[in-house]
Design a protein around this motif. Structure first.
Motif, PDB file in Angstrom:
ATOM      1  N   PHE A  31       0.823  -1.209   0.000  1.00  0.00           N
ATOM      2  CA  PHE A  31       0.000   0.000   0.000  1.00  0.00           C
ATOM      3  C   PHE A  31       0.857   1.258   0.000  1.00  0.00           C
ATOM      4  N   ALA A  32       2.069   1.127   0.525  1.00  0.00           N
ATOM      5  CA  ALA A  32       2.943   2.300   0.559  1.00  0.00           C
ATOM      6  C   ALA A  32       3.461   2.661  -0.827  1.00  0.00           C
ATOM      7  N   GLN A  33       3.367   1.687  -1.763  1.00  0.00           N
ATOM      8  CA  GLN A  33       3.870   1.950  -3.106  1.00  0.00           C
ATOM      9  C   GLN A  33       3.025   2.984  -3.837  1.00  0.00           C
ATOM     10  N   ALA A  34       1.747   3.026  -3.537  1.00  0.00           N
ATOM     11  CA  ALA A  34       0.847   3.914  -4.276  1.00  0.00           C
ATOM     12  C   ALA A  34       1.145   5.397  -4.064  1.00  0.00           C
ATOM     13  N   PRO A  35       1.343   5.874  -2.827  1.00  0.00           N
ATOM     14  CA  PRO A  35       1.598   7.310  -2.653  1.00  0.00           C
ATOM     15  C   PRO A  35       2.847   7.794  -3.389  1.00  0.00           C
ATOM     16  N   ASN A  36       3.886   6.955  -3.446  1.00  0.00           N
ATOM     17  CA  ASN A  36       5.128   7.351  -4.102  1.00  0.00           C
ATOM     18  C   ASN A  36       5.141   7.029  -5.591  1.00  0.00           C
ATOM     19  N   TYR A  37       4.210   6.212  -6.010  1.00  0.00           N
ATOM     20  CA  TYR A  37       4.151   5.791  -7.410  1.00  0.00           C
ATOM     21  C   TYR A  37       3.468   6.869  -8.254  1.00  0.00           C
ATOM     22  N   PRO A  38       3.985   7.152  -9.462  1.00  0.00           N
ATOM     23  CA  PRO A  38       5.194   6.611 -10.064  1.00  0.00           C
ATOM     24  C   PRO A  38       6.403   7.515  -9.817  1.00  0.00           C
ATOM     25  N   THR A  39       7.570   6.911  -9.796  1.00  0.00           N
ATOM     26  CA  THR A  39       8.808   7.678  -9.622  1.00  0.00           C
ATOM     27  C   THR A  39       9.668   7.651 -10.872  1.00  0.00           C
ATOM     28  N   GLN A  40       9.167   7.033 -11.922  1.00  0.00           N
ATOM     29  CA  GLN A  40       9.890   6.959 -13.194  1.00  0.00           C
ATOM     30  C   GLN A  40       8.893   6.836 -14.335  1.00  0.00           C
ATOM     31  N   ASN A  41       9.376   6.880 -15.573  1.00  0.00           N
ATOM     32  CA  ASN A  41       8.491   6.762 -16.730  1.00  0.00           C
ATOM     33  C   ASN A  41       7.751   5.434 -16.731  1.00  0.00           C
ATOM     34  N   ILE A  42       6.537   5.466 -17.282  1.00  0.00           N
ATOM     35  CA  ILE A  42       5.715   4.264 -17.427  1.00  0.00           C
ATOM     36  C   ILE A  42       5.694   3.889 -18.911  1.00  0.00           C
ATOM     37  N   LYS A  43       5.950   2.627 -19.198  1.00  0.00           N
ATOM     38  CA  LYS A  43       5.951   2.164 -20.593  1.00  0.00           C
ATOM     39  C   LYS A  43       4.591   1.577 -20.943  1.00  0.00           C
ATOM     40  N   MET A  44       3.931   2.167 -21.952  1.00  0.00           N
ATOM     41  CA  MET A  44       2.665   1.647 -22.458  1.00  0.00           C
ATOM     42  C   MET A  44       2.957   0.884 -23.751  1.00  0.00           C
ATOM     43  N   VAL A  45       2.836  -0.432 -23.706  1.00  0.00           N
ATOM     44  CA  VAL A  45       3.133  -1.270 -24.865  1.00  0.00           C
ATOM     45  C   VAL A  45       1.868  -1.449 -25.698  1.00  0.00           C
ATOM     46  N   ILE A  46       1.981  -1.180 -27.011  1.00  0.00           N
ATOM     47  CA  ILE A  46       0.868  -1.339 -27.948  1.00  0.00           C
ATOM     48  C   ILE A  46       1.309  -2.312 -29.025  1.00  0.00           C
TER      49      ILE A  46
END
Length: 335
Positions: A31-46
């Motif tokens: 649950f602690a991951q959500a407040p700090n997320y995201p800390t880097q780029n997110i890759k959207m694969v198509i």
């Protein structure tokens, strides 16, 4: 009371307490991951080519989700095998929220056609985020095509089997399924020409090298206005205002085509922490509710949705059952 029994009981209690403590720490960490997320780029694969319907909508959402998440959502096109390559890549990705799949109906269809060879389960291997939009299909041909009506196209297919061809984004894609369904209903035999995406398939149709294809209505009105293509029928339940005078497939003698409307949506690898899934869902739904996004999608002929992860999962279950029936009735195989 037996002394050894008392010792065993104390040891069991200590183990239970330790296990509960570990579970508590794990849950807290998740649950602690959500407040700090995201800390880097997110890759959207198509899994389809740039410029196609799935890609266009994915990029619109990536732009606006980047703004709300505070990190860039980077689109990566991994084309081939009707999105199978992209789907398998995301299924095996680390479930940390930094790799997501922007999928279409091939997500379910590939598994139905390939069974175990697909090497993924569309439900077990993914965490649904949200259904983005539905895209009614339209049947298009070159503007200079000899076919001015659907009836003329079907008549040609009946008189000269395999001389009428249709394009698609790949085997088992929405265009393939819709055309195969039409061939079954009309008792004709037509040649399927698969491409690595809808955009290159449409290019060949506009050039007249492929007779026709079913294409999501996204962006089609622009090509019609430029006199590059002609719409012979629409796969919606009612006539579409973008194409005045064009009949529906149902009124042309082909019922049930509104159910072939492809969808696009976002999924993460299975076991992605729920707080992260929920955060991605909020960002995506917020993007879909923006007036400029609503306007843009309407211009493209897409119908925005934006539901919850739970609703999207329910949709995927029903979608799988629907396409299983179509595939069985049409006799479509993976080859």
């Amino acid at each position: 009371m037996n002394a050894s029994f008392l010792i065993a009981t104390k040891k069991l209690c200590r183990n239970i307490a330790l296990g509960a403590s570990i579970l508590g720490v794990t849950a807290t960490a998740s649950f602690a991951q959500a407040p700090n997320y995201p800390t880097q780029n997110i890759k959207m694969v198509i899994g389809f080519a740039a410029g196609g319907p799935t890609d266009v909508i994915g990029r619109i959402l990536a732009q606006h989700m980047s703004a709300s998440l505070g990190q860039t959502v980077v689109v990566e096109n991994r084309t081939g095998a009707n999105s199978l390559i992209a789907t398998k890549e995301v299924a095996k990705a680390k479930p940390d929220g930094y790799t997501v799949l922007f999928a279409s109906l091939s997500h379910n269809v590939n598994r139905l056609l390939l069974n175990e060879k697909a090497d993924y389960d569309p439900l077990k291997d993914f965490a649904p985020i949200s259904l983005a939009a539905n895209l009614p299909l339209v049947l298009v041909t070159s503007y200079d095509s000899p076919f001015k009506t659907l009836q003329e196209l079907v008549a040609k297919a009946k008189s000269t089997p395999d001389n009428v061809s249709y394009g698609s984004a790949g085997n088992g894609g929405s265009a393939h399924l819709a055309a195969a369904m039409m061939a079954t209903q009309s008792g004709t035999k037509m040649l399927h020409v698969p491409f690595r995406g809808n955009a290159p398939a449409l290019t060949e149709v506009m050039a007249g090298r492929v007779s026709f294809m079913f294409y999501p209505s996204i962006g089609i009105a622009n090509h019609v206005n430029d006199k590059r293509i002609r719409v012979l029928a629409v796969g919606s339940a009612k006539p579409m205002e973008d194409f005045p005078g064009v009949p529906t497939m149902d009124s042309s003698g082909f019922p049930g085509f509104e159910q072939t409307a492809p969808w696009v949506g976002m999924l993460a690898p299975a076991n992605t922490p729920k707080p992260i899934v929920d955060k991605l869902n909020v960002a995506m739904v917020q993007a879909l509710n923006l007036p400029e996004v609503q306007k843009r999608l309407k211009e493209l002929g897409a119908i925005p949705v934006g539901d919850t992860p739970e609703q999207f999962r329910e949709f995927l279950v029903k979608d799988q059952a629907r396409w299983a029936k179509v595939i069985e009735a049409s006799g479509i195989t993976a080859e």
